[in-house]
Enzyme design. Structure first.
Site, PDB file in Angstrom:
ATOM      1  N   HIS A  24       0.827  -1.191   0.000  1.00  0.00           N
ATOM      2  CA  HIS A  24       0.000   0.000   0.000  1.00  0.00           C
ATOM      3  C   HIS A  24       0.874   1.258   0.000  1.00  0.00           C
ATOM      4  CE1 HIS A  24      -3.440  -2.378   1.841  1.00  0.00           C
ATOM      5  NE2 HIS A  24      -2.412  -3.071   2.295  1.00  0.00           N
ATOM      6  N   GLU A  99       2.679  -0.821   4.465  1.00  0.00           N
ATOM      7  CA  GLU A  99       2.380   0.542   4.011  1.00  0.00           C
ATOM      8  C   GLU A  99       3.685   1.300   3.781  1.00  0.00           C
ATOM      9  OE1 GLU A  99      -0.516   2.239   3.577  1.00  0.00           O
ATOM     10  OE2 GLU A  99      -2.079   1.055   4.596  1.00  0.00           O
ATOM     11  N   ASP A 156      -3.563   2.230  -4.767  1.00  0.00           N
ATOM     12  CA  ASP A 156      -2.223   2.029  -4.227  1.00  0.00           C
ATOM     13  C   ASP A 156      -1.723   0.593  -4.473  1.00  0.00           C
ATOM     14  OD1 ASP A 156      -4.397   1.638  -2.342  1.00  0.00           O
ATOM     15  OD2 ASP A 156      -2.952   1.252  -0.776  1.00  0.00           O
TER      16      ASP A 156
END
Length: 254
Positions: A24, A99, A156
């Site tokens: 992400h 992330e 993403d």
């Protein structure tokens, strides 16, 4: 107290929780990302990788790139939301989420995908290689972007993400250039039908609606292009997109 004997008999009938690795971007700076992922109660991820040039990162007292572990891998982090790949849905149950701090943005429907810092990608390669070594059920086609598993909802890790570079480091899937060129020559003369393209997307793993309309088809193609043909991700079928798709299916789903 009765003893628990965990050595005399051991079953072979089990598998591991972790089967996917989902990548992400945060669409926010480091401080905002920490506030959302580590201090809030709505979303989370197993790992967070900052950008070393982010001013909010240096203000937090860090001067070198590090990988932050936010949730233990054996726990269920909340990073994928409504998601599907192959026969599985709700991928939070079976995925490790990473992330990367990246301030991607959208304005009037136009996306801006900033480049990732090379140190971020080096750190990502390190942690992914370690994860893949420990979780052999994460096959190349199970290393995915949020956009792959949440069609039409997410973009993403975006068009600037270096998927091919990761593949060259042993992480995730990529197509064979020679096979792609062969298919592209064929499809330049005669494109596959939409039904054939959708069947290949379904075979590869994408969640294809039972009755796709024009919008859902565009969203599917856009998600695929963001991953494998990021130079043009308008969601329009063309010979190159079809060639990449067929080459991937030949390599990983034959």
């Amino acid at each position: 107290m009765y003893p628990i004997d965990s050595t005399t008999y051991r079953s072979k009938a089990f598998n591991r929780r972790v089967r996917f690795l989902v990548l992400h971007y945060t669409a926010a700076n480091f401080q905002s990302s920490v506030n959302a992922l580590a201090r809030g109660d709505q979303v989370s991820a197993h790992y967070l990788i900052p950008s070393p040039t982010d001013p909010s990162y240096t203000r937090a007292g860090f001067d070198k790139t590090r990988i932050f572990s936010l949730v233990d891998e054996n726990e269920r982090a909340w990073h994928s939301g409504s998601s599907a790949w192959g026969v599985r849905t709700g991928l939070n149950d079976t995925a490790i989420g990473i992330e990367l701090v990246n301030q991607a943005s959208v304005s009037n429907g136009q996306f801006n995908f900033p480049d990732y810092h090379p140190e971020q990608i080096a750190a990502l390669v390190q942690v992914c290689q370690d994860i893949l070594q420990r979780y052999p059920d994460i096959t190349p086609t199970h290393v995915l972007g949020h956009s792959d598993i949440s069609i039409g909802r997410k973009s993403d890790p975006g068009a600037a993400f270096p998927w091919q570079q990761l593949h060259e480091a042993g992480i995730g899937a990529w197509y064979d250039d020679t096979v792609k060129a062969q298919y592209q020559a064929q499809f330049t003369r005669q494109m596959p039908t939409q039904a054939e393209l959708l069947e290949k997307l379904r075979t590869y793993g994408y969640s294809v609606p039972a009755q796709p309309d024009a919008r859902s088809v565009q969203s599917l193609l856009r998600a695929f292009q963001l991953h494998f043909r990021p130079a043009n991700y308008r969601g329009v079928a063309d010979a190159e997109t079809a060639a990449i798709l067929f080459a991937l299916v030949q390599r990983y789903n034959a």
